[in-house]
Design a protein around this motif. Structure first.
Motif, mmCIF file in Angstrom:
data_model
loop_
_atom_site.group_PDB
_atom_site.id
_atom_site.type_symbol
_atom_site.label_atom_id
_atom_site.label_comp_id
_atom_site.label_asym_id
_atom_site.label_seq_id
_atom_site.Cartn_x
_atom_site.Cartn_y
_atom_site.Cartn_z
ATOM 1 N N THR A 285 -6.604 10.161 -3.332
ATOM 2 C CA THR A 285 -5.589 10.362 -2.321
ATOM 3 C C THR A 285 -6.014 9.927 -1.054
ATOM 4 O OG1 THR A 285 -5.682 12.627 -2.331
ATOM 5 C CG2 THR A 285 -4.124 11.563 -3.792
ATOM 6 N N THR A 286 -7.098 10.407 -0.675
ATOM 7 C CA THR A 286 -7.599 10.125 0.890
ATOM 8 C C THR A 286 -7.893 8.701 1.099
ATOM 9 O OG1 THR A 286 -8.359 12.342 0.957
ATOM 10 C CG2 THR A 286 -9.353 10.963 2.461
ATOM 11 N N MET A 287 -8.546 8.084 -0.043
ATOM 12 C CA MET A 287 -8.922 6.722 0.082
ATOM 13 C C MET A 287 -7.708 5.724 0.332
ATOM 14 S SD MET A 287 -11.731 6.270 -2.836
ATOM 15 C CE MET A 287 -13.379 6.920 -2.625
ATOM 16 N N ILE A 288 -6.805 6.038 -0.427
ATOM 17 C CA ILE A 288 -5.476 5.134 -0.215
ATOM 18 C C ILE A 288 -4.730 5.478 1.016
ATOM 19 C CG2 ILE A 288 -3.904 6.563 -1.542
ATOM 20 C CD1 ILE A 288 -3.733 2.650 -1.669
ATOM 21 N N ASP A 289 -4.663 6.389 1.454
ATOM 22 C CA ASP A 289 -4.149 6.941 2.737
ATOM 23 C C ASP A 289 -4.907 6.348 3.758
ATOM 24 O OD1 ASP A 289 -2.014 8.225 1.539
ATOM 25 O OD2 ASP A 289 -3.073 10.185 1.753
ATOM 26 N N GLY A 290 -6.133 6.153 3.789
ATOM 27 C CA GLY A 290 -7.024 5.706 4.628
ATOM 28 C C GLY A 290 -6.808 4.405 4.946
ATOM 29 N N VAL A 291 -6.668 3.610 3.783
ATOM 30 C CA VAL A 291 -6.734 2.153 3.663
ATOM 31 C C VAL A 291 -5.104 1.800 4.507
ATOM 32 C CG1 VAL A 291 -6.327 0.045 2.634
ATOM 33 C CG2 VAL A 291 -8.195 1.662 1.982
ATOM 34 N N LEU A 292 -4.264 2.560 3.981
ATOM 35 C CA LEU A 292 -2.779 2.428 4.477
ATOM 36 C C LEU A 292 -2.877 2.686 6.038
ATOM 37 C CD1 LEU A 292 0.144 1.971 4.030
ATOM 38 C CD2 LEU A 292 0.574 4.177 3.330
ATOM 39 N N LEU B 81 0.815 -1.166 -0.011
ATOM 40 C CA LEU B 81 -0.085 0.023 -0.067
ATOM 41 C C LEU B 81 0.530 1.427 0.021
ATOM 42 C CD1 LEU B 81 -2.795 -1.014 2.522
ATOM 43 C CD2 LEU B 81 -3.203 -0.492 0.121
ATOM 44 N N SER B 82 1.928 1.310 0.688
ATOM 45 C CA SER B 82 2.919 2.370 0.918
ATOM 46 C C SER B 82 3.469 2.593 -0.677
ATOM 47 C CB SER B 82 4.182 2.141 1.602
ATOM 48 O OG SER B 82 3.845 2.067 3.039
ATOM 49 N N GLY B 83 3.680 1.608 -1.109
ATOM 50 C CA GLY B 83 4.341 1.754 -2.806
ATOM 51 C C GLY B 83 3.198 2.439 -3.632
ATOM 52 N N VAL B 84 1.872 1.756 -3.497
ATOM 53 C CA VAL B 84 1.088 2.246 -4.435
ATOM 54 C C VAL B 84 0.717 3.525 -4.123
ATOM 55 C CG1 VAL B 84 -1.714 2.042 -4.819
ATOM 56 C CG2 VAL B 84 -0.083 -0.112 -4.543
ATOM 57 N N ARG C 291 -1.663 -0.067 8.992
ATOM 58 C CA ARG C 291 -0.602 0.472 10.138
ATOM 59 C C ARG C 291 -1.307 0.318 11.559
ATOM 60 N NH1 ARG C 291 1.890 5.551 6.598
ATOM 61 N NH2 ARG C 291 3.432 4.348 5.340
ATOM 62 N N ALA C 292 -2.575 0.693 11.635
ATOM 63 C CA ALA C 292 -3.041 0.594 13.022
ATOM 64 C C ALA C 292 -3.335 -0.992 13.578
ATOM 65 C CB ALA C 292 -4.510 1.213 12.789
#
Length: 277
Positions: free
Chosen positions: A94-101, A56-59, A105-106
């Motif tokens: 961008t918010t969607m992918i950040d939310g999944v990431l 996910l970080s890479g994406v 992480r949590a």
């Protein structure tokens, strides 16, 4: 004896920290084999989570380049309404992918625990919202004395602690994220957010109370599942991970996320063990 060893093993397995710490290996051969098998499973589970976060970080990183190009191209569009719609779409992606990431992480919970003041942390988060003119306020409070007793004694009161010195061990970045998500949720479904901190000798807590929310406690409890959104979210961006992230962070701190009806809205309370890791 053998029974005591199995009892200790069961207690360690029930501990939520079993996901991030190896279980003790010892005792009779059957117990050693069981502990080794569980530890191997936990290690595989954690490796899978870390691999998911890496992907996910890479994406997320790779999406940055085309997103930047899209923003530059949209800036050249003369139609202001169309330009604004495109910018909102880019922000939502961008918010969607950040939310999944963030959710992944949590789940991993890799941030180190350290001593912190929960009240100071809440004050800093609230100040960030106030700086941009959003209706978020902080009020310090304390839980009413908890009632506790035994079979042979009358119920007694457990004293609360001074919320100005609300120290605990926690993951500061994760807790800031959890509080921000609760505030965002209150602002999305209500008109304002009031933040309170308090605690007793064992637990510290933060509550966020909205004003005017039409959600019920059952609605909010449902929203703690991943990818769930309230019916009145309208066109607000997001994929419904906000409260799921908060619930995961609460569990990582030996706590829970609760919901209560308030006089003019709903209260979301994040309860945390003060000495968890």
């Amino acid at each position: 004896g053998v029974a005591g060893a199995f009892t200790a093993f069961a207690a360690a397995l029930r501990d939520h920290r079993a996901r991030t710490a190896a279980l003790p290996v010892g005792g009779v051969i059957e117990l050693r084999q069981t502990a080794e098998a569980v530890n191997a499973y936990v290690a595989q589970d954690r490796a899978a989570l870390e691999n998911r976060a890496l992907v996910l970080s890479g994406v997320s990183h790779d999406l940055g380049t085309p997103a930047t190009r899209l923003r530059l191209r949209s800036a050249m569009i003369e139609d202001a309404a169309l330009r604004d719609r495109l910018d909102r779409d880019i922000d939502e992606m961008t918010t969607m992918i950040d939310g999944v990431l963030t959710y992944t992480r949590a789940e991993i919970g890799a941030e180190p625990f350290r001593q912190l003041s929960l009240t100071s942390l809440a004050d800093a988060v609230v100040a960030d919202y106030q700086d941009v003119g959003l209706p978020v306020t902080l009020r310090q409070s304390s839980l009413p004395p908890a009632r506790a007793g035994t079979l042979f004694s009358r119920t007694t009161s457990r004293p609360t602690v001074d919320s100005h010195a609300l120290l605990m061990r926690g993951q500061p970045t994760a807790l800031r994220r959890a509080l921000s998500n609760l505030i965002d949720n209150a602002l999305k479904y209500g008109r304002e957010a009031q933040v309170l901190t308090g605690g007793d000798a064992d637990e510290a807590w933060i509550s966020v109370t909205d004003r005017g929310s039409v959600l019920t406690e059952d609605d909010l409890a449902r929203l703690t599942g991943a990818f769930q959104r309230g019916e009145n979210a309208g066109t607000a961006s997001g994929v419904g991970l906000g409260l799921a992230i908060v619930s995961t962070i609460a569990a990582q701190h030996g706590g829970r996320l609760e919901f209560h009806r308030a006089p003019h809205g709903l209260e979301a309370r994040l309860a945390l063990a003060r000495s968890w890791a």
